[in-house]
Design an enzyme around this catalytic site. Structure first.
Site, PDB file in Angstrom:
ATOM      1  N   CYS A  43      44.340  38.344  56.101  1.00 32.34           N
ATOM      2  CA  CYS A  43      43.263  38.658  57.043  1.00 32.34           C
ATOM      3  C   CYS A  43      42.369  37.429  57.213  1.00 32.34           C
ATOM      4  O   CYS A  43      42.024  36.750  56.244  1.00 32.34           O
ATOM      5  CB  CYS A  43      42.450  39.837  56.527  1.00 32.34           C
ATOM      6  SG  CYS A  43      41.098  40.319  57.631  1.00 32.34           S
ATOM      7  N   HIS A  60      51.252  47.012  55.299  1.00 33.00           N
ATOM      8  CA  HIS A  60      49.872  47.271  54.881  1.00 33.00           C
ATOM      9  C   HIS A  60      48.881  46.366  55.597  1.00 33.00           C
ATOM     10  O   HIS A  60      47.685  46.685  55.670  1.00 33.00           O
ATOM     11  CB  HIS A  60      49.745  47.099  53.358  1.00 33.00           C
ATOM     12  CG  HIS A  60      50.347  48.224  52.585  1.00 33.00           C
ATOM     13  ND1 HIS A  60      51.429  48.062  51.754  1.00 33.00           N
ATOM     14  CD2 HIS A  60      50.031  49.546  52.532  1.00 33.00           C
ATOM     15  CE1 HIS A  60      51.750  49.220  51.206  1.00 33.00           C
ATOM     16  NE2 HIS A  60      50.922  50.143  51.662  1.00 33.00           N
ATOM     17  N   CYS A 154      90.993  32.620  50.047  1.00 35.37           N
ATOM     18  CA  CYS A 154      90.288  31.386  49.701  1.00 35.37           C
ATOM     19  C   CYS A 154      90.303  30.407  50.865  1.00 35.37           C
ATOM     20  O   CYS A 154      89.381  29.598  51.012  1.00 35.37           O
ATOM     21  CB  CYS A 154      90.896  30.747  48.457  1.00 35.37           C
ATOM     22  SG  CYS A 154      92.659  30.359  48.611  1.00 35.37           S
ATOM     23  N   HIS A 643      95.600  26.976  46.222  1.00 36.60           N
ATOM     24  CA  HIS A 643      94.234  27.503  46.253  1.00 36.60           C
ATOM     25  C   HIS A 643      93.325  26.507  46.963  1.00 36.60           C
ATOM     26  O   HIS A 643      93.449  25.292  46.784  1.00 36.60           O
ATOM     27  CB  HIS A 643      93.735  27.748  44.829  1.00 36.60           C
ATOM     28  CG  HIS A 643      92.351  28.322  44.758  1.00 36.60           C
ATOM     29  ND1 HIS A 643      92.023  29.562  45.283  1.00 36.60           N
ATOM     30  CD2 HIS A 643      91.197  27.823  44.240  1.00 36.60           C
ATOM     31  CE1 HIS A 643      90.738  29.800  45.072  1.00 36.60           C
ATOM     32  NE2 HIS A 643      90.215  28.755  44.450  1.00 36.60           N
TER      33      HIS A 643
END
Length: 914
Positions: A43, A60, A154, A643
């Site tokens: 504020c 809020h 992968c 991989h």
């Protein structure tokens, strides 16, 4: 926009707030529920210390404002101000500008009324890349999020991590989220945007599960369905092709747009006109003829010194947050093809001597129709050097006979041609493209990754030289062997072209005996230190092998159009336009008829300072030719299994990380240098670009009051923040060819533009050119009329067709049936149903017609055609013209005798001139 009525009367209620106070509050929590940031709101009422959460939680801050009647609040992440009473975003500069605006009633009257929704000055921050993230030390670094393996995925995870660490692309999806719009399925761009947001979120998880994107890519390309291991390069090509298709936008005619804006502009300074760069429609490039059809922005908002400025321009180190909670807007409602294009080449018939050719840069021939490379002969593997033709690029345009190239710094001069030849426009458009208006497209993918290659081939008999400009999105480089290296180095030292076939002959078809010998040799080599076999292969060697001259002879002779026969020739290629991010693919996998193998040779690549100057054409206008490594994808294993992992440099802290599926580990740069690279991403490096951004930051920090504020394309500003060469300002992304806002874009115009103060705009405009200058947004009335007229035309055409076709179906025995090509009919149907904005060209029945020996045209057997009535043909032909007219006329002949009482039905095909 500048009207004093728009000023917030509540700005005087702001108390004394320092930057340190706001930074301290940003590290706190909501005083009502205790939730932490980001996007807490403080504020600004005098003597009120309240800090509350935003709409992401219980909101809020709004409850406090309504209960206490405290109107002004500031977002502690973006430092943007919101007034609850005025229900809009406000700016501190308005307090300074109020006296000026109040004394300039004439200006206020001339200013247009504000749009129906508040337009935001978007906070995109530019800060020093060297600044640390000390203000966010309590948060984990962003972008270090793993990806779960979904079953042999992968290859996908490594590719996504490499792309995620390309700042221009990631920053686009984080900061320009409003531009990610598509109605095309499977909306892969939305899945990718969500994935990038999760990976780069401050509160990131340890890993994400890319299920949505995996499902989408399987819908696009069935090759990726199932759980088999796939090639990461093929995945990258397929993904980027689909992203381009979903995000592509038609390129607006820049010349017409500039003229439209200039007619209304109050600034007609001749100096600025001279400073403008060539527009985007002056790019010289074309489609690749590859036959392979498919192939960081991280937000940090808190620590900017421009906390109260209207413009905070984000930096490439990622200190600007993505705008998910840009402002508390309770009023505004968010309601409301690079297609498979024809090949367009640049060919030239040039008589030139070999002596003259030796003085020119080595440039190459267009590829053969089945070749996947502009500079190499076809090879039996799964690699492609250039992008598929499914992704068209910036088209070829000519002005007064000179081809112009866009450059990043402002320049308007035509491209400097090589002295020995001149490029001429080739007439190789297909029949459909001649009859139908050519539409050009671009996207963030093409802006970032697309470059172009100038290929040249010379007939050694008649000296005819032909040139072709082709677009590439990645370069697939061969890995030269020991003998190849010797030839390349010898050619370099002697300053002559490399011996033709340097890297092609070594991979020729092998017999069984040769295969066994080669297999044993490769096994021994893989077990022996590389120093034993000779010099280390460098990435520069691979580039030199790719751009080396090739002789066209034997089975690969050149078909000379002048000689009208096969001739020996020489072909060269050079880079004509460098991409912002260069993707390099090393051809490690060889797939022969009976076997496959992987080339495990180590290729040394630089982390910084990769210089492509030796491989540039003389016509290349790119000022920046050096690249730094962003990421590298590695493959461990054999050609049959293995991989994938990725090594990527984090743009925030500059450290290197290994991305192995869901595991992310920091590594030293020497680990990266010793890696077996497969796909590498390099980014243009420029200290000047960083200094330019700092200068803009300084101008924005001055907060000079001005009477005018200017709108600039958010997408171009993202380029300015992340590109080394952003090019001219391109406001065409939110303007139509008439200089207004297209009606379909007006409801989300605040996602397309950023408001700049006058001093920042003038600096950018004088530095980069382009434009046009925009300080007033309005819906284009001309486009609105055209849209309404187009909708009316579509409605009339489809209603008339339905009516005529219904009558045709009711006829039991029509006297004549007309044939129409289904290919043309499908184009017309897509147009009248609103799936295609461009109407079809003239009716083209050439695909379904064949000429008899007598010269008459009849229906081709097995042709793809539809049957329509004479009235329907007449109606469509009156609208579109074309032909030829093919009618199947049914007539009943006179009885030949008592044995033929029912007559004979004769069916003949007639052709009438149109």
């Amino acid at each position: 926009m500048g009207d004093s009525r728009d000023l917030c009367p509540h700005l005087d209620s702001i108390g004394e707030v320092t930057k340190e106070d706001l930074l301290l509050k940003s590290k706190g929590t909501c005083q009502s529920c205790g939730v932490t940031g980001p996007n807490l709101w403080a504020c600004l009422q005098v003597a009120c210390p309240y800090v509350g959460c935003g709409e992401s939680f219980a909101d809020h801050s709004t409850i406090h404002a309504q209960a206490k009647k405290h109107n002004l609040t500031v977002n502690l992440t973006t430092f943007r101000l919101w007034c609850y009473a005025c229900e809009k975003e406000v700016f501190l500069e308005q307090r300074l500008a109020a006296p000026l605006l109040g004394s300039s009633s004439k200006f206020s009257e001339q200013d247009s009324p504000p749009p129906s929704h508040p337009l935001k000055a978007v906070p995109i921050a530019v800060a020093d890349e060297g600044e640390s993230e000390s203000e966010d030390d309590d948060l984990k670094p962003r972008g270090l999020t793993g990806m779960k393996n979904l079953g042999n995925s992968c290859y996908m995870n490594a590719a996504l991590q490499a792309l995620s660490n390309c700042p221009p692309l990631t920053q686009f999806f984080l900061e320009c989220g409003g531009l990610v719009r598509t109605d095309k399925k499977p909306a892969l761009c939305k899945s990718y945007q969500k994935l990038v947001s999760e990976v780069w979120h401050k509160k990131r998880p340890s890993y994400v599960v890319p299920t949505s994107l995996s499902h989408g890519i399987k819908l696009v390309n069935p090759m990726f369905r199932g759980y088999a291991q796939q090639d990461t390069q093929e995945f990258l090509r397929c993904l980027m092709d689909q992203l381009h298709e979903e995000l592509k936008e038609p390129v607006v005619a820049t010349v017409a747009l500039t003229e439209a804006r200039d007619s209304d502009s109050s600034d007609t300074d001749e100096k600025r006109e001279g400073d403008r760069s060539p527009s985007e429609d002056e790019f010289l490039s074309c489609d690749s003829s590859s036959d392979r059809g498919e192939g960081d922005g991280q937000g940090r908002g808190g620590g900017s010194s421009q906390a109260e400025t209207e413009l905070l321009i984000p930096d490439e180190a990622g200190r600007a947050i993505s705008e998910k909670e840009r402002m508390k807007d309770r009023k505004f409602s968010w309601g409301q093809q690079r297609t498979n294009s024809e090949q367009v080449d640049e060919d030239a018939d040039v008589d030139t001597a070999m002596a003259a050719l030796d003085d020119q840069p080595a440039e190459a021939q267009p590829p053969s129709p089945r070749s996947s490379s502009p500079c190499r002969t076809p090879e039996p593997d799964n690699d492609a050097h250039l992008r598929s033709s499914s992704r068209p690029c910036s088209p070829v345009h000519h002005h007064e006979g000179h081809a112009k190239l866009s450059s990043s710094p402002p320049r308007a001069s035509p491209v400097r041609m090589a002295p020995s030849y001149v490029l001429k426009k080739a007439q190789v458009l297909s029949a459909g493209s001649r009859r139908r208006k050519e539409q050009r497209y671009r996207s963030v993918i093409s802006d970032i990754f697309d470059g172009s290659i100038l290929s040249l081939v010379q007939c050694l008999t008649c000296d005819r030289v032909s040139t072709t400009v082709e677009t590439f999105q990645d370069l697939s480089l061969p890995i030269p062997g020991k003998e190849d290296l010797a030839k390349l180095h010898s050619a370099i030292y002697q300053n002559v072209p490399a011996k033709p076939g340097a890297c092609g002959d070594s991979y020729a078809a092998q017999g069984w005996l040769a295969f066994i010998v080669e297999y044993i040799r490769r096994f021994v080599v893989s077990c022996t230190p590389s120093w034993f076999w000779g010099p280390v292969v460098t990435l520069e060697d691979c580039l030199a092998a790719f751009f080396a001259a090739d002789e066209l002879k034997g089975d690969n002779m050149y078909s000379c159009e002048r000689c009208k026969k096969l001739r020996n020739g020489v072909k060269y290629c050079k880079v004509l336009r460098l991409p912002e991010i260069l993707c390099i693919h090393l051809k490690r996998f060889r797939h022969e008829v009976m076997y496959s193998f992987k080339i495990n040779s180590h290729v040394s690549f630089p982390l910084e300072g990769l210089d492509l100057r030796p491989f540039l054409a003389k016509e290349c206008t790119s000022q920046i030719t050096t690249y730094d490594l962003l990421s590298v994808i590695c493959h461990h294993g054999t050609a049959g299994s293995g991989h994938y992992i990725a090594y990527c440099q984090n743009v925030i802290n500059g450290q290197w990380y290994e991305f192995d599926d869901q595991y992310v580990t920091e590594v030293h740069e020497t680990v990266v240098q010793n890696a077996e690279g497969y796909v590498l991403f390099y980014r243009k490096s420029s200290e000047e670009a960083m200094r330019e951004r700092q200068q803009v930051v300084s101008l924005a920090a001055m907060r000079e009051p001005s009477l005018l504020r200017f709108y600039v394309s958010r997408e171009w500003l993202n380029k300015f923040n992340t590109f080394a060469e952003p090019g001219p300002i391109t406001n065409q992304t939110f303007l139509c060819s008439h200089g207004g806002i297209p009606p379909h874009k007006y409801h989300y115009i605040d996602d397309l533009v950023v408001i700049l103060p006058q001093n920042v705009w003038e600096h950018l405009y004088n530095r980069f050119g382009g434009g046009p200058a925009v300080n007033h947004l309005y819906v284009c009335s001309i486009c609105q009329v055209e849209i309404e007229a187009l909708a009316k035309r579509r409605r009339i055409e489809i209603d008339t067709f339905i009516k005529l076709n219904k009558a045709f179906q009711a006829e039991e025995s029509p006297g004549v049936i007309y044939c129409i090509s289904m290919q043309w009919f499908r184009e017309w149907e897509a147009f009248v149903k609103g799936k295609d904005n461009e109407p079809p060209g003239p009716i083209d029945n050439s695909r379904i017609a064949q000429v008899k020996g007598s010269g008459h045209v009849q229906l081709k057997q097995g042709a793809d055609y539809g049957q329509i009535s004479e009235e329907t043909w007449t109606y469509l032909n009156s609208l579109y013209g074309g032909g030829p007219e093919i009618a199947i006329r049914q007539s009943v002949a006179q009885p030949l005798g008592p044995e033929n009482l029912h007559g004979e039905q004769k069916i003949e095909a007639e052709t009438r001139a149109v």
